[in-house]
Design a protein around this motif. Structure first.
Motif, PDB file in Angstrom:
ATOM      1  N   HIS A 217       0.586  -0.694  -0.033  1.00 29.78           N
ATOM      2  CA  HIS A 217       0.233   0.370   0.073  1.00 29.78           C
ATOM      3  C   HIS A 217       0.815   1.234   0.013  1.00 29.78           C
ATOM      4  CE1 HIS A 217      -3.705  -2.633   0.321  1.00 29.78           C
ATOM      5  NE2 HIS A 217      -2.831  -2.948   1.630  1.00 29.78           N
ATOM      6  N   GLY A 218       2.092   1.168   0.551  1.00 24.04           N
ATOM      7  CA  GLY A 218       3.048   1.845  -0.013  1.00 24.04           C
ATOM      8  C   GLY A 218       2.743   3.004   1.447  1.00 24.04           C
ATOM      9  N   VAL A 219       3.344   4.645   1.590  1.00 27.76           N
ATOM     10  CA  VAL A 219       3.087   5.673   2.292  1.00 27.76           C
ATOM     11  C   VAL A 219       2.683   6.816   1.308  1.00 27.76           C
ATOM     12  CG1 VAL A 219       4.766   6.927   4.104  1.00 27.76           C
ATOM     13  CG2 VAL A 219       4.832   4.844   3.271  1.00 27.76           C
ATOM     14  N   ILE A 220       1.959   7.868   2.417  1.00 24.22           N
ATOM     15  CA  ILE A 220       1.368   9.085   1.544  1.00 24.22           C
ATOM     16  C   ILE A 220       2.427  10.624   2.579  1.00 24.22           C
ATOM     17  CG2 ILE A 220      -0.378  10.723   2.024  1.00 24.22           C
ATOM     18  CD1 ILE A 220      -2.273   8.528   1.448  1.00 24.22           C
ATOM     19  N   ILE A 221       2.738  11.524   2.157  1.00 24.99           N
ATOM     20  CA  ILE A 221       3.545  12.225   3.036  1.00 24.99           C
ATOM     21  C   ILE A 221       2.834  13.235   2.694  1.00 24.99           C
ATOM     22  CG2 ILE A 221       5.700  13.438   2.908  1.00 24.99           C
ATOM     23  CD1 ILE A 221       6.352  10.657   0.658  1.00 24.99           C
ATOM     24  N   PHE A 222       3.005  13.878   3.848  1.00 24.94           N
ATOM     25  CA  PHE A 222       1.959  15.078   4.298  1.00 24.94           C
ATOM     26  C   PHE A 222       3.738  15.992   4.860  1.00 24.94           C
ATOM     27  CE2 PHE A 222      -0.489  17.870   7.041  1.00 24.94           C
ATOM     28  CZ  PHE A 222      -1.684  17.932   5.838  1.00 24.94           C
ATOM     29  N   CYS A 223       3.394  17.231   3.798  1.00 25.63           N
ATOM     30  CA  CYS A 223       3.943  18.076   4.454  1.00 25.63           C
ATOM     31  C   CYS A 223       3.750  19.171   3.756  1.00 25.63           C
ATOM     32  CB  CYS A 223       5.477  17.612   4.139  1.00 25.63           C
ATOM     33  SG  CYS A 223       6.872  18.686   4.481  1.00 25.63           S
ATOM     34  N   MET A 224       3.769  20.395   4.759  1.00 25.31           N
ATOM     35  CA  MET A 224       2.971  21.947   4.320  1.00 25.31           C
ATOM     36  C   MET A 224       4.152  23.058   4.261  1.00 25.31           C
ATOM     37  SD  MET A 224      -0.213  21.565   3.118  1.00 25.31           S
ATOM     38  CE  MET A 224      -1.722  20.179   3.736  1.00 25.31           C
ATOM     39  N   GLY A 225       5.304  22.753   4.287  1.00 25.60           N
ATOM     40  CA  GLY A 225       6.508  24.138   3.789  1.00 25.60           C
ATOM     41  C   GLY A 225       6.507  24.569   5.024  1.00 25.60           C
ATOM     42  N   ILE A 226       7.359  25.453   4.866  1.00 26.74           N
ATOM     43  CA  ILE A 226       7.654  25.979   6.192  1.00 26.74           C
ATOM     44  C   ILE A 226       6.895  27.649   6.474  1.00 26.74           C
ATOM     45  CG2 ILE A 226       9.479  27.204   7.523  1.00 26.74           C
ATOM     46  CD1 ILE A 226      11.293  25.002   6.136  1.00 26.74           C
ATOM     47  N   THR A 227       6.692  28.126   5.411  1.00 25.29           N
ATOM     48  CA  THR A 227       6.253  29.762   5.732  1.00 25.29           C
ATOM     49  C   THR A 227       4.928  30.277   5.777  1.00 25.29           C
ATOM     50  OG1 THR A 227       7.391  30.133   3.110  1.00 25.29           O
ATOM     51  CG2 THR A 227       6.320  32.152   3.938  1.00 25.29           C
ATOM     52  N   LEU A 228       4.384  29.567   5.801  1.00 19.71           N
ATOM     53  CA  LEU A 228       2.827  29.111   6.154  1.00 19.71           C
ATOM     54  C   LEU A 228       1.714  28.798   6.735  1.00 19.71           C
ATOM     55  CD1 LEU A 228       1.421  30.798   2.466  1.00 19.71           C
ATOM     56  CD2 LEU A 228       1.751  32.260   4.442  1.00 19.71           C
ATOM     57  N   TYR A 229       3.085  27.655   7.547  1.00 20.44           N
ATOM     58  CA  TYR A 229       2.569  26.649   8.370  1.00 20.44           C
ATOM     59  C   TYR A 229       3.398  26.239   9.510  1.00 20.44           C
ATOM     60  CZ  TYR A 229       1.917  21.305   9.416  1.00 20.44           C
ATOM     61  OH  TYR A 229       1.402  20.286   9.981  1.00 20.44           O
ATOM     62  N   ASP A 230       2.229  26.632  10.369  1.00 16.24           N
ATOM     63  CA  ASP A 230       3.195  26.897  11.454  1.00 16.24           C
ATOM     64  C   ASP A 230       1.966  25.500  12.410  1.00 16.24           C
ATOM     65  OD1 ASP A 230       3.461  26.803  14.861  1.00 16.24           O
ATOM     66  OD2 ASP A 230       3.840  28.845  14.167  1.00 16.24           O
ATOM     67  N   PRO A 231       2.664  24.299  13.165  1.00 21.13           N
ATOM     68  CA  PRO A 231       1.657  23.679  13.488  1.00 21.13           C
ATOM     69  C   PRO A 231       0.756  23.991  14.894  1.00 21.13           C
ATOM     70  CG  PRO A 231       3.570  22.585  12.901  1.00 21.13           C
ATOM     71  CD  PRO A 231       3.790  23.708  12.887  1.00 21.13           C
ATOM     72  N   GLU A 232       1.066  25.021  15.596  1.00 13.13           N
ATOM     73  CA  GLU A 232       0.945  25.166  16.786  1.00 13.13           C
ATOM     74  C   GLU A 232      -0.374  26.864  16.101  1.00 13.13           C
ATOM     75  OE1 GLU A 232       1.914  24.926  19.739  1.00 13.13           O
ATOM     76  OE2 GLU A 232       3.256  23.345  18.994  1.00 13.13           O
ATOM     77  N   LEU A 233      -0.633  26.595  14.856  1.00 17.26           N
ATOM     78  CA  LEU A 233      -1.385  27.615  15.062  1.00 17.26           C
ATOM     79  C   LEU A 233      -2.436  26.939  14.748  1.00 17.26           C
ATOM     80  CD1 LEU A 233      -0.117  30.658  13.450  1.00 17.26           C
ATOM     81  CD2 LEU A 233      -0.359  30.619  15.585  1.00 17.26           C
ATOM     82  N   ILE A 234      -2.620  25.661  14.071  1.00 16.87           N
ATOM     83  CA  ILE A 234      -3.042  24.502  13.614  1.00 16.87           C
ATOM     84  C   ILE A 234      -5.053  24.216  14.302  1.00 16.87           C
ATOM     85  CG2 ILE A 234      -4.463  22.290  12.053  1.00 16.87           C
ATOM     86  CD1 ILE A 234      -1.688  21.964  11.117  1.00 16.87           C
ATOM     87  N   PHE A 238      -9.065  20.276  14.220  1.00 13.48           N
ATOM     88  CA  PHE A 238      -8.245  20.258  12.264  1.00 13.48           C
ATOM     89  C   PHE A 238      -7.530  18.914  12.241  1.00 13.48           C
ATOM     90  CE2 PHE A 238     -10.265  24.594  11.190  1.00 13.48           C
ATOM     91  CZ  PHE A 238     -10.724  24.660  10.244  1.00 13.48           C
ATOM     92  N   ILE A 239      -6.671  19.012  13.527  1.00 20.07           N
ATOM     93  CA  ILE A 239      -6.124  17.825  13.832  1.00 20.07           C
ATOM     94  C   ILE A 239      -6.193  16.224  13.950  1.00 20.07           C
ATOM     95  CG2 ILE A 239      -3.838  16.561  14.349  1.00 20.07           C
ATOM     96  CD1 ILE A 239      -2.668  19.454  15.230  1.00 20.07           C
ATOM     97  N   GLU A 240      -7.412  16.586  14.423  1.00 23.46           N
ATOM     98  CA  GLU A 240      -8.026  15.476  15.552  1.00 23.46           C
ATOM     99  C   GLU A 240      -9.311  15.663  13.182  1.00 23.46           C
ATOM    100  OE1 GLU A 240      -8.955  16.411  20.138  1.00 23.46           O
ATOM    101  OE2 GLU A 240     -10.498  17.249  17.937  1.00 23.46           O
ATOM    102  N   ARG A 241      -9.539  15.442  12.957  1.00 21.51           N
ATOM    103  CA  ARG A 241     -10.229  15.646  11.603  1.00 21.51           C
ATOM    104  C   ARG A 241      -8.705  14.740  10.925  1.00 21.51           C
ATOM    105  NH1 ARG A 241     -13.690  20.116   9.384  1.00 21.51           N
ATOM    106  NH2 ARG A 241     -14.602  19.626  11.627  1.00 21.51           N
ATOM    107  N   PHE A 242      -7.740  14.752  10.219  1.00 17.66           N
ATOM    108  CA  PHE A 242      -6.835  14.652   9.667  1.00 17.66           C
ATOM    109  C   PHE A 242      -6.483  13.344  10.810  1.00 17.66           C
ATOM    110  CE2 PHE A 242      -5.322  19.085   8.562  1.00 17.66           C
ATOM    111  CZ  PHE A 242      -5.415  18.625   7.422  1.00 17.66           C
ATOM    112  N   MET A 243      -6.623  12.911  10.995  1.00 19.36           N
ATOM    113  CA  MET A 243      -6.082  11.237  12.354  1.00 19.36           C
ATOM    114  C   MET A 243      -6.863  10.804  11.796  1.00 19.36           C
ATOM    115  SD  MET A 243      -3.298  12.366  13.094  1.00 19.36           S
ATOM    116  CE  MET A 243      -1.963  13.778  13.292  1.00 19.36           C
TER     117      MET A 243
END
Length: 312
Positions: A217-234, A238-243
């Protein structure tokens, strides 16, 4: 790549000699209390680093991210154990700074270096950084190896009955009890050395194990870069929905996301690996990569196209 302090000057002198022999040399250094912000008359390109330490999470670094010499504590009566613990924390600090900077990694990859010369004293993470760049490594110790943790890393034998370990405060000749004390300290150095080497490799080895375990099945890579992506602000929802969505997938998911202490309650499915840092090009080039979930910055788009991985 060099740690801090006098090591910086030794490594730069080595680099200048290499430049005289026709090589191009770039030195990555961490600023310390006695650094010149712009080294004078050096033929070596200097990349200066400051640790992100506004919250003072990292010992031995001030709020501006500048390294403060261990001697500053030693002269104020700091214990030998305290000094040793400060030094033991440095590899984690360096790993977070080096491996967490995607822009630096991309910049270094574009330079197409031939070899990395790494000052390995309290800086084994420099080896992991060189590995992320797929460079052969020449490790350099610019301190004496007698009675130090380096002797353990290099496989040298220091007899605890005769050679005094660092930070013990002992002097020869030693009594029987002092020899036992010395032997326990040396054993502790060996255990810490093994731990530090494991820390420097965990950023790469854990990913490889995770990818290999994904099967067909392989792997999905989830990466939103750096400039506009601060995990602390999500927002947490939304994180729970992703999970919840990821838990329904047959694929495994590697996601660049750091959960702060306040968010550790979020349930992470077994098929999801959260990482602070991601070697993006290496993961996209892995044969198990199936999909790249990205904010579609130009760097990520070009790397996904190059590796032939679908984008979402």
């Amino acid at each position: 790549m060099v740690g801090t302090g006098s090591h910086e000057f030794v490594m730069r002198r080595l680099g200048e000699q290499l430049v005289q022999r026709g090589h191009r040399v770039t030195q990555i250094r961490w600023l310390h209390a006695f650094s010149d912000l712009v080294p004078a008359n050096s033929s070596v390109e200097i990349i200066s680093r400051r640790v992100k330490n506004a919250a003072l999470r990292h010992r031995r670094f001030d709020a501006a991210g500048v390294f403060q010499p261990v001697s500053s504590g030693a002269w104020r009566g700091a214990s030998s154990l305290g000094v040793a613990l400060d030094l033991a924390q440095q590899p984690h600090t360096y790993c977070e700074d080096l491996l967490g900077d995607q822009r630096l990694l991309r910049r270094m990859r574009r330079r197409r270096f031939d070899v990395a010369i790494v000052d390995v004293y309290c800086n084994v993470c420099g080896v992991a950084f060189a590995r992320a760049l797929r460079l052969p490594v020449v490790g350099l110790y610019v301190v004496s190896v007698v009675g130090s943790e380096q002797s353990n890393l290099m496989g040298l034998v220091n007899m605890p009955s005769a050679v005094v370990a660092q930070f013990t405060g002992l002097t020869p000749p030693m009594s029987l009890l002092q020899r036992l004390h010395n032997a326990f300290v040396i054993l502790g150095f060996k255990l810490v050395s093994r731990y530090l080497l494991a820390v420097s490799d965990i950023y790469v080895q854990n990913l490889e194990t995770f990818f290999k375990s994904s099967g067909e099945h392989g792997v999905i890579i989830f990466c939103m870069g750096i400039t506009l992506y601060d995990p602390e602000l999500i927002p947490v929802r939304f994180i729970e929905r992703f999970m919840r969505i990821f838990s329904r997938l047959e694929q495994k998911v590697v996601m660049r996301l750091r959960l702060s202490t306040e968010r550790r309650h979020i349930a992470v499915p077994d098929n999801v690996l959260l990482v602070d840092w991601l070697p993006q090009l290496d993961t996209l080039g892995h044969r198990q990569a199936r999909l790249f979930v990205s904010h579609c910055g130009i760097g990520g788009v070009m790397e996904a196209v190059y590796c032939g991985v679908p984008l979402s």
